[in-house]
Design a protein around this motif. Structure first.
Motif, short mmCIF file in Angstrom:
data_model
loop_
_atom_site.label_atom_id
_atom_site.label_comp_id
_atom_site.label_asym_id
_atom_site.label_seq_id
_atom_site.Cartn_x
_atom_site.Cartn_y
_atom_site.Cartn_z
N ILE A 44 0.82 -1.21 0.00
CA ILE A 44 0.00 0.00 0.00
C ILE A 44 0.85 1.26 0.00
CG2 ILE A 44 -1.65 1.33 1.40
CD1 ILE A 44 -2.87 -1.30 2.28
N PHE A 45 1.97 1.22 0.73
CA PHE A 45 2.80 2.42 0.84
C PHE A 45 3.70 2.63 -0.36
CE2 PHE A 45 6.55 4.76 2.22
CZ PHE A 45 5.98 5.86 2.85
N PHE A 46 4.39 1.58 -0.81
CA PHE A 46 5.45 1.76 -1.80
C PHE A 46 4.96 1.74 -3.25
CE2 PHE A 46 8.15 0.34 1.77
CZ PHE A 46 9.07 1.37 1.75
N LEU A 47 3.96 0.93 -3.56
CA LEU A 47 3.55 0.81 -4.96
C LEU A 47 3.09 2.13 -5.58
CD1 LEU A 47 1.80 -2.69 -5.12
CD2 LEU A 47 4.11 -2.03 -5.85
N ALA A 101 -1.63 16.44 -14.32
CA ALA A 101 -1.47 17.04 -13.00
C ALA A 101 -2.55 16.57 -12.04
CB ALA A 101 -1.49 18.56 -13.12
N ASN A 102 -3.79 16.44 -12.50
CA ASN A 102 -4.86 15.99 -11.61
C ASN A 102 -4.63 14.57 -11.11
OD1 ASN A 102 -6.23 18.40 -11.88
ND2 ASN A 102 -7.56 17.67 -13.53
N VAL A 103 -4.18 13.69 -12.00
CA VAL A 103 -3.89 12.31 -11.61
C VAL A 103 -2.75 12.27 -10.60
CG1 VAL A 103 -3.17 10.04 -12.44
CG2 VAL A 103 -4.72 11.44 -13.82
N ARG A 104 -1.72 13.07 -10.86
CA ARG A 104 -0.58 13.10 -9.95
C ARG A 104 -0.98 13.60 -8.57
NH1 ARG A 104 2.33 17.06 -8.26
NH2 ARG A 104 1.48 18.49 -9.81
N MET A 105 -1.83 14.62 -8.51
CA MET A 105 -2.24 15.17 -7.22
C MET A 105 -3.12 14.20 -6.45
SD MET A 105 -2.84 19.25 -7.88
CE MET A 105 -3.56 19.15 -9.53
N ILE A 106 -4.04 13.52 -7.14
CA ILE A 106 -4.88 12.53 -6.46
C ILE A 106 -4.02 11.40 -5.92
CG2 ILE A 106 -6.65 10.77 -6.83
CD1 ILE A 106 -8.03 12.66 -8.75
N LEU A 114 -3.56 10.54 -1.84
CA LEU A 114 -3.96 9.22 -1.35
C LEU A 114 -2.77 8.43 -0.82
CD1 LEU A 114 -6.60 8.11 -4.03
CD2 LEU A 114 -6.99 9.12 -1.77
N THR A 115 -1.61 8.60 -1.45
CA THR A 115 -0.41 7.91 -0.99
C THR A 115 -0.01 8.38 0.40
OG1 THR A 115 0.37 7.65 -3.26
CG2 THR A 115 2.01 7.44 -1.52
N HIS A 116 -0.22 9.65 0.70
CA HIS A 116 0.14 10.20 2.00
C HIS A 116 -0.91 9.95 3.08
CE1 HIS A 116 3.14 12.54 -0.30
NE2 HIS A 116 3.78 12.63 0.84
#
Length: 429
Positions: A256-259, A275-280, A284-286
């Protein structure tokens, strides 16, 4: 222009530091407010889950050695607190301008706690490696002192690395756009706004990816290769399954954290990502690992579950315990002739002992029935129950094993009256 003139020109250059940055956020996404509401829900559940786990570890003495789990819960709580409240304040209330110094502080804490999360998973992998590959040396290698030293070193090292990387932004001049294309002050979108040389900042950003993603992930992979080799030499199939069961929760957390980190980094370096995909993906990763960690890992650990049951049982006992506690030399009744009526062997009237014992057994049966309705069995926990004269018995403990024998000089009607002693002989009431 000679070398001396160039040096003088570089020395006299004034760094342009803006007063504020502007966080652009998402672009052209309808009903994006629902996403922010979802993040608010994630934050509330993260605080409740990790706060509950921290409370259990603090209250139960047998879990005080769970330094790694405690560190994980604390880091998850701090990581979500560093990111989500400010993000919601920025976009739900449309306060998109952020002061330059606040932006750098925002960046530092988000990156720092994400880094600590990564290396906490490495520490957990080390714990699993020693437990499975070197079980006889586990208590020699994995001690409270050694784990504390590892975690302190991780915190100090990462503080120095992140502080250096964020501090290098002060040598940049922001003389053009001040719009940060992100939901928060990410390092990449900020340093790319500079109009002077950013090569050193780029090198540090690559180094940070190596430190918090590549090295920890390689260590975890090598660790589990060693674990699988050790398990392959185990003849018992049940032992293999038991050992793998302790690793599954950790492997889920690692995935969950690394992938998402690895997927985003590879995509950014090899192709274009919207940019929208990267921000989402970044938000969520954080946030999602901090929400799931206490559920997947800690609350799936048998010792933690048993500690939670013990706390619930203790609280239920304190609620259901009678208000009046029996004193060993003064138990109920009115005033006898010439003073307080004491129920010892000189003043106890015939038939009163049998009546009191019958009442004790009736109370014991009624309370045991109530506990079974809650799914608990009676257990003998603390000194308060000793004072009250409570006897807790289950399949693994009898009244004799609990040592609930009253002396002839200090003899009382026990709340769950099971046994009494008279001199050297014992009689069952």
């Amino acid at each position: 222009m000679g070398s001396e003139d160039k040096a003088a020109t570089m020395f006299n250059t004034t760094f342009v530091r803006p007063e504020k940055f502007y966080l652009s956020g998402f672009s052209n996404i309808p009903h994006i407010t629902y996403y922010y509401v979802f993040l608010c829900f994630v934050y509330i559940m993260t605080v409740l889950g990790n706060g509950f786990l921290l409370s259990v570890i603090s209250l139960v003495k047998t879990l005080h050695t769970y330094m790694i789990v405690f560190n994980m819960a604390l880091t998850d709580l701090c990581a979500s607190t560093a990111l989500i409240p400010k993000l919601l304040d920025t976009f739900l209330f449309d306060r998109r301008y952020i002061v330059y110094e606040a932006c750098l502080s925002y960046m530092f804490f988000v990156l720092f706690f994400a880094s600590v999360q990564s290396w906490t998973l490495v520490t957990m992998a080390y714990d699993r490696l020693i437990a499975i590959c070197f079980p006889l040396r586990y208590h020699s290698f994995v001690t409270e002192t050694s784990i504390t030293a590892i975690l302190i070193f991780v915190w100090i090292f990462l503080v120095s690395v992140i502080a250096t990387m964020v501090g290098l932004l002060n040598r940049l001049s922001f003389c053009s756009s001040l719009v940060v294309n992100s939901l928060f002050c990410e390092h990449g979108p900020v340093y790319r706004l500079a109009c002077n040389d950013t090569s050193l900042n780029y090198k540090f950003s690559v180094s940070l990816v190596v430190i918090i993603v590549i090295i920890p992930l390689l260590f975890v992979v090598v660790t589990y290769v060693c674990i699988f080799i050790a398990l392959s030499r185990t003849t018992s199939r049940e032992e293999r399954l038991r050992a793998l069961k302790t690793c599954i929760s950790h492997l889920i957390l690692v995935a969950i954290f690394f992938l998402p980190f690895v997927g985003t980094s590879i995509t950014v370096w090899t192709s274009y990502i919207h940019a929208n995909v990267r921000m989402i993906n970044s938000t969520l990763t954080h946030t999602i690992p901090s929400l799931l960690n206490p559920i997947i890992y800690a609350l799936k650990t048998e010792e933690v579950i048993n500690a939670i049951k013990k706390l619930c049982k203790r609280n239920l006992l304190s609620i259901m315990r009678p208000q009046t506690k029996f004193n060993s030399k003064r138990v109920g009744g009115g005033a006898p002739e010439g003073g307080t009526k004491t129920r010892n062997k000189e003043h106890r009237e015939p038939g009163q002992k049998q009546k009191a014992v019958a009442q004790g057994w009736e109370k014991h049966a009624r309370t045991t029935k109530q506990f079974k309705e809650f799914g608990f069995t009676m257990s003998y926990d603390n000194e308060t129950d000793q004072e009250a004269g409570w006897v807790a018995s289950d399949e693994d403990r009898s009244p004799l094993e609990a040592g609930r024998v009253a002396s002839s000089e200090d003899r009382a009607i026990l709340g769950f009256g099971h046994m009494a002693g008279n001199g050297n002989s014992r009689e069952t009431w």
